[in-house]
Design an enzyme around this catalytic site. Structure first.
Site, mmCIF file in Angstrom:
data_model
loop_
_atom_site.group_PDB
_atom_site.id
_atom_site.type_symbol
_atom_site.label_atom_id
_atom_site.label_comp_id
_atom_site.label_asym_id
_atom_site.label_seq_id
_atom_site.Cartn_x
_atom_site.Cartn_y
_atom_site.Cartn_z
ATOM 1 N N LYS A 198 -5.901 2.437 0.875
ATOM 2 C CA LYS A 198 -5.454 1.279 1.649
ATOM 3 C C LYS A 198 -5.644 1.508 3.141
ATOM 4 O O LYS A 198 -6.082 0.621 3.868
ATOM 5 C CB LYS A 198 -3.992 0.976 1.340
ATOM 6 C CG LYS A 198 -3.762 0.344 -0.021
ATOM 7 C CD LYS A 198 -2.292 0.275 -0.367
ATOM 8 C CE LYS A 198 -1.551 -0.696 0.518
ATOM 9 N NZ LYS A 198 -0.120 -0.800 0.134
ATOM 10 N N LYS A 236 -1.157 2.838 -5.366
ATOM 11 C CA LYS A 236 -0.355 2.908 -6.605
ATOM 12 C C LYS A 236 -0.029 1.517 -7.136
ATOM 13 O O LYS A 236 -0.163 1.244 -8.337
ATOM 14 C CB LYS A 236 0.942 3.679 -6.337
ATOM 15 C CG LYS A 236 0.741 5.097 -5.839
ATOM 16 C CD LYS A 236 2.044 5.783 -5.553
ATOM 17 C CE LYS A 236 2.807 5.130 -4.414
ATOM 18 N NZ LYS A 236 2.104 5.191 -3.128
ATOM 19 N N THR A 237 0.391 0.625 -6.244
ATOM 20 C CA THR A 237 0.777 -0.720 -6.686
ATOM 21 C C THR A 237 -0.426 -1.475 -7.249
ATOM 22 O O THR A 237 -0.307 -2.181 -8.255
ATOM 23 C CB THR A 237 1.384 -1.507 -5.511
ATOM 24 O OG1 THR A 237 2.503 -0.781 -4.996
ATOM 25 C CG2 THR A 237 1.842 -2.877 -5.953
ATOM 26 N N ASP A 272 8.106 -1.968 -8.638
ATOM 27 C CA ASP A 272 7.320 -1.466 -7.514
ATOM 28 C C ASP A 272 8.205 -0.846 -6.441
ATOM 29 O O ASP A 272 9.305 -1.350 -6.150
ATOM 30 C CB ASP A 272 6.507 -2.621 -6.916
ATOM 31 C CG ASP A 272 5.502 -2.144 -5.878
ATOM 32 O OD1 ASP A 272 4.995 -1.024 -6.017
ATOM 33 O OD2 ASP A 272 5.245 -2.903 -4.936
ATOM 34 N N ASP A 273 7.712 0.251 -5.849
ATOM 35 C CA ASP A 273 8.361 0.865 -4.684
ATOM 36 C C ASP A 273 9.843 1.120 -4.957
ATOM 37 O O ASP A 273 10.727 0.567 -4.282
ATOM 38 C CB ASP A 273 8.192 -0.057 -3.474
ATOM 39 C CG ASP A 273 8.013 0.738 -2.188
ATOM 40 O OD1 ASP A 273 8.165 1.971 -2.232
ATOM 41 O OD2 ASP A 273 7.750 0.122 -1.145
ATOM 42 N N LYS A 333 15.985 2.874 -19.729
ATOM 43 C CA LYS A 333 16.176 3.582 -20.992
ATOM 44 C C LYS A 333 16.537 2.652 -22.148
ATOM 45 O O LYS A 333 16.516 3.074 -23.306
ATOM 46 C CB LYS A 333 17.284 4.629 -20.837
ATOM 47 C CG LYS A 333 16.939 5.762 -19.875
ATOM 48 C CD LYS A 333 18.092 6.747 -19.778
ATOM 49 C CE LYS A 333 17.767 7.880 -18.818
ATOM 50 N NZ LYS A 333 18.898 8.838 -18.702
#
Length: 472
Positions: free
Chosen positions: A433, A274-275, A328-329, A356
């Site tokens: 990974k 994902k990263t 991230d994460d 937002k």
């Protein structure tokens, strides 16, 4: 420009004095000459200009100082009385300069005081051309600038560089060019024959651009390049689909006036890459400002300092016309653990607000969040803060795994055929990974044992169940 007398330029910290009352006296001395002339000449008095540099040093918010002396408060009071007091002066122009307007007392920002606010923002490409032209004028005048130096090209490459950083770039290029003419001996000697032919070339500028001068508010390639050092492996349709949506998200952020803020959540199981995909989307956007907001940079931070660090990243992003922030994460940023469960509500509320909050007028912001715990974010009511969600699956079939092996090129054709035969008809569940790690472990074996070791690692990591499914 105003045809006035030479202005008084005052550095903020110079006003402060260790003796009681001296700081306020220093403020009064600045205005004394203008007061005297106003009394003598009235409306015929000339214009006096006072410029305060680093205004935040003396005009902090009153009542917030940790010191018991209250020196800053009395200095602010004295300055207020002089600028807009009972005996108001009409022959004076006061200019304050600061890069921390949030620290200045609110009373100073009202009409009649520092009422006109001018933001000196980062120069655009046209402005960078003008700044670079100014700083290279002397080189051009003495015929020291090589013909291959294109100012417009340098301006295009220096996105989000401030004027000072552009000046530093020119100085660094000069130093690089001069270093070529220094002899490497026990003493510093200049090769005069070559020095007479000294030219600052395009390579000198590009070398300084890549190695020496980095923008404070901008894209640091090293910041996100480590996340995609192995590239993006298109092992199947799911990855191709994600990369296809990448272009739509970037174009929407650039072109849409109705949605200046686009927030995307990239979610999937651990080790699914994902990263890397988020960093790839950010890199391909070519936005002037790209920043990674990741937990590894906030190890040991308290909740408050973590909130301040995250807030600063977003505030820096608002200064650029096009920005991309990768959060991230998210569950690690929130200090989430399943035991308890426990998480930082302070950081959660800060992220909810920032995700937002629309950027200022004329600015566009793309936010990419990553998480392995979509269910947790759902319970925290955080999913509503994102415009859309992209799911990143693991490799789920033997065919996809073999395709990934072929793209990586780690095994020979014969070895891949053997692996495909052993995984035929089986379903696997492994992140890209994790797959890279198992491949590298297998490659440490002798060539005859690589395939056996690889399949064994697959089994050891996940074990074969009744459904003939290796889960990792």
């Amino acid at each position: 420009m105003l045809n006035a007398r030479e202005p008084k330029v005052v550095n903020g910290p110079e006003i402060l004095n260790k003796y009681v009352g001296e700081s306020e006296a220093n403020i009064r001395k600045l205005f004394a000459e203008a007061e005297d002339e106003q009394k003598r000449l009235g409306a015929n008095s000339g214009l006096h200009i006072i410029i305060f540099d680093e205004l935040d040093a003396i005009c902090k918010q009153r009542g917030t100082g940790a010191s018991s002396t209250g020196v800053h408060d009395t200095v602010v009071n004295q300055l207020l009385s002089k600028i807009d007091g009972v005996e108001q002066l009409n022959n004076i122009l006061v200019i304050g300069m600061t890069n921390r307007p949030d620290l200045i007392d609110d009373a100073l920002m009202r009409p009649g005081r520092f009422e006109v606010k001018m933001e000196i923002s980062l120069p655009d490409e046209k402005g960078r051309v003008q700044i670079l032209t100014i700083h290279t004028n002397k080189m051009r005048g003495f015929n020291l600038l090589a013909t291959d130096v294109d100012i417009k090209e340098l301006a295009a490459e220096t996105k989000n560089y401030s004027g000072a950083e552009l000046e530093g770039l020119v100085r660094a290029a000069q130093s690089t060019a001069m270093n070529r003419h220094i002899k490497a001996t026990s003493t510093v000697e200049v090769d005069m024959e070559r020095a007479e032919k000294l030219k600052v070339t395009r390579a000198d500028f590009l070398g300084s651009l890549n190695n020496d001068i980095k923008p404070m508010f901008g894209t640091n390639t090293e910041d996100y390049s480590s996340y995609i050092m192995n590239g993006i492996i298109k092992w199947g349709d799911p990855v191709t689909h994600v990369l296809g949506r990448r272009e739509l998200l970037v174009q929407q952020t650039k072109n849409s006036d109705r949605t200046p803020l686009v927030a995307v959540l990239v979610e999937g199981p651990p080790h699914s890459g994902k990263t890397a995909l988020a960093a790839k989307i950010a890199e391909d956007s070519q936005f002037p400002f790209i920043k990674m907001c990741s937990p590894d940079k906030m190890i040991g931070h308290s909740e408050i300092s973590k909130c301040q660090a995250i807030k600063k990243i977003f505030e820096d992003a608002y200064k650029s016309q096009l920005s991309c922030v990768v959060v991230d994460d998210i569950e690690r940023l929130l200090d989430y653990v399943p035991i308890g469960p426990r998480f930082s509500n302070l950081v959660l509320q800060a992220l909810l607000v920032l995700l937002k909050k629309a950027p200022p007028k004329g600015r566009k912001l793309l936010i990419i969040g990553t998480t392995s715990r979509k269910d947790v974010l759902q319970e925290m009511e955080m999913l509503d803060a994102f415009s859309t969600t992209i799911h990143i699956p693991n490799i789920s079939t033997g065919e996809q795994l073999v395709d990934a092996l072929e793209l990586l090129g780690s095994f020979s054709d014969k070895e891949r055929a053997s692996i495909a035969q052993q995984l035929k008809g089986k379903r696997v569940w492994i992140g890209i990974k994790k797959l890279l790690v198992l491949i590298e472990m297998s490659l440490q074996m002798e060539p005859d044992y690589r395939v056996t070791k690889f399949v064994t690692l697959l089994r050891d990591e996940g074990a074969l169940n009744e459904g003939d499914q290796i889960r990792i």
